[in-house]
Motif scaffolding. Structure first.
Motif, PDB file in Angstrom:
ATOM      1  N   ARG A  77      25.580  -3.483   3.333  1.00  0.00           N
ATOM      2  CA  ARG A  77      25.014  -2.254   3.891  1.00  0.00           C
ATOM      3  C   ARG A  77      23.758  -1.846   3.137  1.00  0.00           C
ATOM      4  NH1 ARG A  77      27.087   2.587   3.777  1.00  0.00           N
ATOM      5  NH2 ARG A  77      28.659   2.234   2.164  1.00  0.00           N
ATOM      6  N   PHE A  78      23.811  -1.991   1.811  1.00  0.00           N
ATOM      7  CA  PHE A  78      22.645  -1.649   0.997  1.00  0.00           C
ATOM      8  C   PHE A  78      21.454  -2.526   1.361  1.00  0.00           C
ATOM      9  CE2 PHE A  78      20.056  -2.707  -2.738  1.00  0.00           C
ATOM     10  CZ  PHE A  78      19.486  -1.469  -2.972  1.00  0.00           C
ATOM     11  N   VAL A  79      21.677  -3.815   1.453  1.00  0.00           N
ATOM     12  CA  VAL A  79      20.598  -4.743   1.777  1.00  0.00           C
ATOM     13  C   VAL A  79      19.991  -4.419   3.145  1.00  0.00           C
ATOM     14  CG1 VAL A  79      20.100  -7.160   2.354  1.00  0.00           C
ATOM     15  CG2 VAL A  79      21.392  -6.620   0.285  1.00  0.00           C
ATOM     16  N   LYS A  80      20.838  -4.049   4.080  1.00  0.00           N
ATOM     17  CA  LYS A  80      20.360  -3.694   5.412  1.00  0.00           C
ATOM     18  C   LYS A  80      19.464  -2.458   5.366  1.00  0.00           C
ATOM     19  CE  LYS A  80      21.933  -2.595  10.106  1.00  0.00           C
ATOM     20  NZ  LYS A  80      23.114  -2.351  10.982  1.00  0.00           N
ATOM     21  N   ILE A  81      19.875  -1.441   4.595  1.00  0.00           N
ATOM     22  CA  ILE A  81      19.078  -0.218   4.464  1.00  0.00           C
ATOM     23  C   ILE A  81      17.786  -0.505   3.711  1.00  0.00           C
ATOM     24  CG2 ILE A  81      19.028   2.096   3.437  1.00  0.00           C
ATOM     25  CD1 ILE A  81      22.071   2.211   3.973  1.00  0.00           C
ATOM     26  N   LEU A  82      17.856  -1.357   2.696  1.00  0.00           N
ATOM     27  CA  LEU A  82      16.658  -1.755   1.950  1.00  0.00           C
ATOM     28  C   LEU A  82      15.656  -2.438   2.889  1.00  0.00           C
ATOM     29  CD1 LEU A  82      15.710  -1.718  -1.077  1.00  0.00           C
ATOM     30  CD2 LEU A  82      16.490  -4.088  -1.202  1.00  0.00           C
ATOM     31  N   GLU A  83      16.168  -3.300   3.752  1.00  0.00           N
ATOM     32  CA  GLU A  83      15.319  -4.000   4.721  1.00  0.00           C
ATOM     33  C   GLU A  83      14.676  -3.006   5.703  1.00  0.00           C
ATOM     34  OE1 GLU A  83      15.655  -7.627   8.045  1.00  0.00           O
ATOM     35  OE2 GLU A  83      17.423  -6.956   6.921  1.00  0.00           O
ATOM     36  N   TYR A  86      13.949   0.072   5.100  1.00  0.00           N
ATOM     37  CA  TYR A  86      12.913   0.822   4.417  1.00  0.00           C
ATOM     38  C   TYR A  86      11.611   0.022   4.338  1.00  0.00           C
ATOM     39  CZ  TYR A  86      10.198   3.089   0.795  1.00  0.00           C
ATOM     40  OH  TYR A  86       9.166   3.701   0.116  1.00  0.00           O
ATOM     41  N   PHE A  87      11.697  -1.212   3.871  1.00  0.00           N
ATOM     42  CA  PHE A  87      10.480  -1.996   3.701  1.00  0.00           C
ATOM     43  C   PHE A  87       9.856  -2.380   5.041  1.00  0.00           C
ATOM     44  CE2 PHE A  87      12.050  -2.581  -0.671  1.00  0.00           C
ATOM     45  CZ  PHE A  87      10.877  -2.273  -1.345  1.00  0.00           C
ATOM     46  N   THR A  88      10.673  -2.583   6.055  1.00  0.00           N
ATOM     47  CA  THR A  88      10.139  -2.856   7.395  1.00  0.00           C
ATOM     48  C   THR A  88       9.348  -1.647   7.899  1.00  0.00           C
ATOM     49  OG1 THR A  88      11.991  -4.332   7.907  1.00  0.00           O
ATOM     50  CG2 THR A  88      10.716  -3.486   9.766  1.00  0.00           C
ATOM     51  N   GLY A  89       9.826  -0.460   7.552  1.00  0.00           N
ATOM     52  CA  GLY A  89       9.194   0.772   8.023  1.00  0.00           C
ATOM     53  C   GLY A  89       7.873   1.089   7.355  1.00  0.00           C
ATOM     54  N   ILE A  90       7.634   0.578   6.121  1.00  0.00           N
ATOM     55  CA  ILE A  90       6.392   0.941   5.429  1.00  0.00           C
ATOM     56  C   ILE A  90       5.321  -0.132   5.517  1.00  0.00           C
ATOM     57  CG2 ILE A  90       7.636   2.422   3.811  1.00  0.00           C
ATOM     58  CD1 ILE A  90       7.172   0.272   1.655  1.00  0.00           C
ATOM     59  N   LYS A 128       0.809  -1.221   0.000  1.00  0.00           N
ATOM     60  CA  LYS A 128       0.000   0.000   0.000  1.00  0.00           C
ATOM     61  C   LYS A 128       0.840   1.268   0.000  1.00  0.00           C
ATOM     62  CE  LYS A 128      -3.745   2.282   2.520  1.00  0.00           C
ATOM     63  NZ  LYS A 128      -4.643   2.231   3.700  1.00  0.00           N
ATOM     64  N   ASN A 129       1.838   1.341   0.832  1.00  0.00           N
ATOM     65  CA  ASN A 129       2.605   2.581   0.988  1.00  0.00           C
ATOM     66  C   ASN A 129       3.852   2.657   0.108  1.00  0.00           C
ATOM     67  OD1 ASN A 129       0.858   3.612   2.973  1.00  0.00           O
ATOM     68  ND2 ASN A 129       1.845   2.354   4.544  1.00  0.00           N
ATOM     69  N   TYR A 130       4.007   1.677  -0.789  1.00  0.00           N
ATOM     70  CA  TYR A 130       5.220   1.669  -1.623  1.00  0.00           C
ATOM     71  C   TYR A 130       5.081   2.612  -2.812  1.00  0.00           C
ATOM     72  CZ  TYR A 130       8.498   0.379  -5.243  1.00  0.00           C
ATOM     73  OH  TYR A 130       9.448   0.437  -6.227  1.00  0.00           O
ATOM     74  N   LYS A 131       6.121   3.427  -3.034  1.00  0.00           N
ATOM     75  CA  LYS A 131       6.283   4.194  -4.264  1.00  0.00           C
ATOM     76  C   LYS A 131       7.770   4.235  -4.576  1.00  0.00           C
ATOM     77  CE  LYS A 131       2.215   7.181  -4.349  1.00  0.00           C
ATOM     78  NZ  LYS A 131       1.721   8.587  -4.449  1.00  0.00           N
ATOM     79  N   PHE A 132       8.107   4.037  -5.852  1.00  0.00           N
ATOM     80  CA  PHE A 132       9.525   3.977  -6.206  1.00  0.00           C
ATOM     81  C   PHE A 132      10.256   5.254  -5.830  1.00  0.00           C
ATOM     82  CE2 PHE A 132      13.022   5.063  -9.028  1.00  0.00           C
ATOM     83  CZ  PHE A 132      13.891   4.031  -8.729  1.00  0.00           C
ATOM     84  N   ASP A 133       9.660   6.402  -6.105  1.00  0.00           N
ATOM     85  CA  ASP A 133      10.349   7.672  -5.819  1.00  0.00           C
ATOM     86  C   ASP A 133      10.724   7.793  -4.345  1.00  0.00           C
ATOM     87  OD1 ASP A 133      10.187   8.340  -8.447  1.00  0.00           O
ATOM     88  OD2 ASP A 133       8.477   9.705  -8.230  1.00  0.00           O
ATOM     89  N   LEU A 152      11.253   5.247  -2.292  1.00  0.00           N
ATOM     90  CA  LEU A 152      12.341   4.293  -2.074  1.00  0.00           C
ATOM     91  C   LEU A 152      13.659   4.884  -2.562  1.00  0.00           C
ATOM     92  CD1 LEU A 152      13.580   1.507  -1.422  1.00  0.00           C
ATOM     93  CD2 LEU A 152      12.790   0.739  -3.689  1.00  0.00           C
ATOM     94  N   HIS A 153      13.644   5.438  -3.770  1.00  0.00           N
ATOM     95  CA  HIS A 153      14.849   6.045  -4.329  1.00  0.00           C
ATOM     96  C   HIS A 153      15.403   7.114  -3.405  1.00  0.00           C
ATOM     97  CE1 HIS A 153      16.862   9.328  -6.507  1.00  0.00           C
ATOM     98  NE2 HIS A 153      17.441   8.354  -7.209  1.00  0.00           N
ATOM     99  N   ASP A 154      14.535   8.009  -2.942  1.00  0.00           N
ATOM    100  CA  ASP A 154      14.991   9.132  -2.115  1.00  0.00           C
ATOM    101  C   ASP A 154      15.529   8.656  -0.767  1.00  0.00           C
ATOM    102  OD1 ASP A 154      14.174  10.685  -4.212  1.00  0.00           O
ATOM    103  OD2 ASP A 154      12.385  11.479  -3.222  1.00  0.00           O
ATOM    104  N   TYR A 155      14.891   7.637  -0.211  1.00  0.00           N
ATOM    105  CA  TYR A 155      15.346   7.073   1.066  1.00  0.00           C
ATOM    106  C   TYR A 155      16.757   6.517   0.912  1.00  0.00           C
ATOM    107  CZ  TYR A 155      15.205   4.239   5.357  1.00  0.00           C
ATOM    108  OH  TYR A 155      15.475   3.684   6.584  1.00  0.00           O
TER     109      TYR A 155
END
Length: 372
Positions: free
Chosen positions: A359-365, A367-371, A315-320, A322-325
């Motif tokens: 590090r990237f995978v951790k930050i990606l996780e 982000y998705f955990t937060g939304i 529901k709360n996902y938008k690429f822009d 994600l990109h900015d985060y």
């Protein structure tokens, strides 16, 4: 200096030593001293994929598309070129052929599956039969993208080279996103012309494109009427061979950076660089699996240099967003480029290492955990 990790498919992340190589005293590119820089770059780029006895590298100022356009506009005479289109960059070659009014056949292939070589060969056979009946031109060239960064698919240029050899066709390869990242042997793979640029897997700065050409094939093009001024391969080659200069002003500092990038590539070796890239990819894929993010293409046909990720139905996902985060935390990713699916792309080329990908995978996780 802040270190940004570029996970887009080029320009790629560069080492500080490559960046600092650009800081040199001003020099006129017509000086012999600078000519020796260009000679080094040309010879060493050639050695990464073939011998200098059989092949040569022609340098141009410009993006990678300049090298592809140089080949298509310079080496195809009045016969037919067969262009494989299984992504945005195969399509771009068709657009170039259209602009130059070349006789071309577009072979459309799936963007997410391997090229059907049986169907491709049938097209070649049919054309050869028709050319004999109608006494017209046969297929003289075949053009294909090696690593199609539209999706991350890796086309089998060795098998395509065998087909070209069988039918006496000269193969043109857009190796923009595979040169110096995946081992390539032009002789073994039967490649006559290869295009790439300074800012992808060779890990230099953007601004130089180049063509590695079979000398015999190249010399056979010298009587083709030029279709343009700047991008004519034979004239650029001939002038450089006689003067160790480009015909027109080159991007001087970028060539110093490219020299350093070549030194670093040779020090690492292409085989070890590909191993590093693949290890980064495996870390990425493990992370995507844990987040239940699906990949677009099967791993067996992936280059392991770029991954297209199907956008999640959250529901709360938008690429822009994600990109900015990710961007605010030092990582850059790219939107998708395929119309049939909503995707985003993550490349793992350039001066990046396993810890960077962790590090990237951790930050990606995060982000998705937060939304969710």
């Amino acid at each position: 200096m802040r270190r940004n990790i570029l996970l887009n498919p080029g320009p790629a992340t560069t080492s500080d030593t490559v960046k600092f190589a650009q800081i040199v005293p001003d020099i006129c590119p017509r000086e012999k001293e600078f000519g020796s820089i260009m000679e080094f770059v040309s010879r060493e780029l050639t050695e990464l994929v073939g011998s200098n006895e059989k092949y040569t590298t022609i340098l141009f100022g410009g993006s990678g598309t300049a090298a592809v356009e140089a080949i298509l506009s310079s080496v195809v005479d009045n016969k037919i070129i067969l262009i494989i289109n299984n992504g945005a960059y195969g399509k771009r070659m068709c657009e170039i052929a259209e602009i130059y009014n070349l006789n071309y056949i577009e072979f459309k292939s799936s963007q997410i599956e391997t090229i059907n070589l049986k169907e491709l060969e049938e097209v070649i056979k049919k054309n050869n039969e028709e050319s004999k009946i109608n006494n017209c031109g046969a297929i003289s060239h075949l053009a294909v993208v090696h690593h199609e960064t539209t999706t991350g698919i890796l086309n089998d240029i060795e098998l395509l080279g065998e087909i070209c050899k069988k039918y006496s066709i000269e193969m043109i390869v857009d190796a923009m996103s595979s040169f110096a990242g995946i081992p390539i042997d032009m002789y073994k793979m039967n490649i006559k012309y290869l295009a790439s640029s300074s800012n992808k897997c060779i890990q230099g700065m953007a601004g130089i494109s180049f063509v590695v050409a079979d000398k015999k094939a190249l010399n056979n093009t010298q009587n083709i009427k030029p279709r343009n001024l700047y991008l004519n391969i034979y004239k650029q080659y001939s002038y450089f061979k006689d003067n160790y200069q480009m015909r027109f002003t080159p991007p001087v500092q970028i060539l110093y950076a490219l020299k350093q990038a070549i030194i670093e590539a040779k020090g690492e070796t292409i085989e070890k660089r590909y191993k590093r890239y693949k290890e980064c990819c495996e870390i990425l894929w493990d992370g995507l699996d844990k987040l239940n993010l699906n990949r677009l293409i099967d791993k067996n046909i992936s280059s392991m240099l770029l991954t297209s990720v199907i956008e999640p139905q959250i529901k709360n996902y938008k690429f822009d967003r994600l990109h900015d985060y990710l961007y605010s935390r030092g990582f850059t990713i790219y939107p998708g480029k395929i119309s049939s699916e909503n995707t985003f792309r993550i490349a793992n080329i350039g001066d990046i290492y396993q810890d960077d990908m962790r590090r990237f995978v951790k930050i990606l996780e995060e982000y998705f955990t937060g939304i969710i």
